[in-house]
Design a protein around this motif. Structure first.
Motif, short mmCIF file in Angstrom:
data_model
loop_
_atom_site.label_atom_id
_atom_site.label_comp_id
_atom_site.label_asym_id
_atom_site.label_seq_id
_atom_site.Cartn_x
_atom_site.Cartn_y
_atom_site.Cartn_z
N THR A 197 0.95 -1.28 0.07
CA THR A 197 0.01 0.00 -0.15
C THR A 197 0.96 1.24 -0.19
OG1 THR A 197 -1.71 -1.30 1.27
CG2 THR A 197 -1.95 1.17 1.07
N VAL A 198 0.37 2.24 -0.89
CA VAL A 198 1.19 3.38 -0.99
C VAL A 198 0.06 4.72 -1.04
CG1 VAL A 198 2.66 4.84 -2.30
CG2 VAL A 198 3.30 2.48 -2.21
N PHE A 240 -0.87 -2.20 -4.36
CA PHE A 240 -0.39 -2.56 -5.64
C PHE A 240 -0.09 -4.13 -5.23
CE2 PHE A 240 0.49 1.89 -5.40
CZ PHE A 240 0.54 2.15 -7.08
N VAL A 241 0.07 -4.85 -6.50
CA VAL A 241 0.64 -6.18 -6.31
C VAL A 241 1.41 -6.36 -7.68
CG1 VAL A 241 -1.62 -7.17 -5.30
CG2 VAL A 241 -1.70 -6.98 -7.76
N ASP A 242 1.96 -7.49 -7.66
CA ASP A 242 3.15 -7.98 -8.49
C ASP A 242 2.79 -7.50 -10.15
OD1 ASP A 242 5.10 -9.60 -10.08
OD2 ASP A 242 5.40 -10.69 -8.39
N GLY A 243 3.75 -7.02 -10.69
CA GLY A 243 3.56 -6.54 -12.17
C GLY A 243 3.71 -7.90 -13.10
N GLY A 244 4.07 -8.86 -12.49
CA GLY A 244 4.18 -10.00 -13.09
C GLY A 244 2.75 -10.49 -13.90
N LEU A 245 1.70 -10.18 -13.00
CA LEU A 245 0.36 -10.57 -13.49
C LEU A 245 0.02 -10.33 -14.75
CD1 LEU A 245 -1.71 -9.79 -10.13
CD2 LEU A 245 -1.14 -12.02 -11.12
N VAL A 246 0.56 -9.10 -15.22
CA VAL A 246 0.41 -8.59 -16.61
C VAL A 246 1.53 -8.61 -17.58
CG1 VAL A 246 -2.01 -7.41 -16.00
CG2 VAL A 246 0.52 -6.28 -15.76
#
Length: 343
Positions: free
Chosen positions: A180-181, A186-192
């Motif tokens: 959280t920012v 946010f979650v892992d950029g690897g999802l997309v």
């Protein structure tokens, strides 16, 4: 350098090079070993060779280190030393992952600080004059978020702290808690974008004067793809089997990465070079996103050596073409601290 005016457009040259580093957990050790050998051959920092360095998840840690001009062999040594702390088997880990993320964030945060240096990760991306791009996913807005440095995006740079950007990109669902920012999660950029080259190419075309005909991309994977039978037909799996036995997150990473590689290869043709390795079935038994032990280190190091040796034997001209390039940047690469974990 901090405070330097970078709003003036950079002078474009015919060739614009991108280094794209995939996600893959502890398998990122393979990436660091490949990079160390390439930097040794280039005889200069990779930050002086690439006009943009992009990374996802563990690739964002490595990309940040290179952009800060930390020698690749130092990153490899630090990652091997401190990376094991990130995936230390937690108490009641099997039970824990049913109700929360398998691993706490603090070991990941502490390892990033040790690998990159506390002063380095405490600056905002809009203060970094190296051209850096980190991909994450906003869980709040359900969209991909490319976080760019000032050296790449100028006034459009992200105001996230480098540490926050990396933690956001590395928050692999099921493995680490979301990051959280402010009011955004946010979650892992690897999802997309586990292989961030397509995002990097798109951003380069929109942020710079580069022509797609002059874009060259060197992409480095994390030995995530296995034999074609790795995802055997599971019958009619329920939620538990998909999430636990089938590794839905890892399947998502693998499928997305292959799609990005195929599309980028089709888009750029021989201007796209992918360095990766397919481990044997026996090697795969000792490799995984969170398998961090001496056996994994040995195998990943061996695979990296095989990859570079094969590339130099079969594609030396193209590899040396990447390594002989000089960046188009007119600003100095930021390095706020020369102290790294291995010093």
């Amino acid at each position: 350098m901090l405070g330097q005016d970078t709003q003036a457009p950079r002078v474009a040259t015919p060739r614009f090079q991108i280094l794209a580093l995939s996600g893959g957990g502890f398998r990122g050790l393979y990436t660091t070993k490949v990079l160390a050998k390439l930097e040794q051959r280039a005889k200069k920092p990779l930050a002086d060779i690439f006009d943009l360095i992009a990374g996802t998840s563990v690739g964002s840690i490595i990309a940040s280190g290179l952009a800060l001009k930390i020698p690749a062999d130092e990153i490899a040594h630090s990652f091997e030393t401190h990376g094991k702390c990130i995936f230390k088997p937690p108490f009641l880990g099997f039970v824990r992952q049913w109700i929360s993320a398998k691993y706490a964030q603090d070991p990941l945060r502490n390892s990033i600080i040790k690998i990159l240096g506390a002063e380095n990760v405490s600056v905002s991306l809009n203060e970094i004059d190296a051209p850096l791009l980190i991909t994450a996913v906003s869980q709040t807005l359900a969209e991909t978020v490319p976080m760019a440095s000032r050296g790449f995006a100028s006034i459009k740079a992200s105001n996230q702290l480098l540490l926050d950007a990396i933690l956001s990109s590395s928050a692999a669902p099921g493995y680490f808690p979301p990051h959280t920012v402010g009011n955004e999660v946010f979650v892992d950029g690897g999802l997309v974008a586990n292989a961030p080259e397509l995002v990097a190419v798109t951003q380069a075309l929109s942020m710079t004067a580069a022509d797609i005909k002059n874009l060259h991309v060197l992409s480095i994977g994390t030995v995530g793809n296995r034999k074609n039978d790795q995802h055997r037909h599971p019958g009619s799996p329920g939620i538990v089997k998909w999430m636990m036995s089938r590794g839905l997150f890892q399947l998502t990473l693998s499928a997305q990465e292959r799609m990005a590689v195929e599309q980028c290869s089709s888009l750029l043709d021989d201007r796209y070079c992918r360095l990766d390795q397919v481990p044997t079935d026996e090697q795969s038994r000792f490799l995984g996103l969170d398998i961090a032990n001496d056996s994994a280190c040995k195998i990943l190091t061996s695979l990296a050596e095989d990859t570079v040796n094969s590339a130099l034997q079969n594609d030396r001209f193209r590899i040396d073409g990447f390594l002989s390039h000089n960046t188009t940047r007119s600003v100095e690469t930021l390095r706020t601290s020369t102290k790294t974990a291995s010093s």
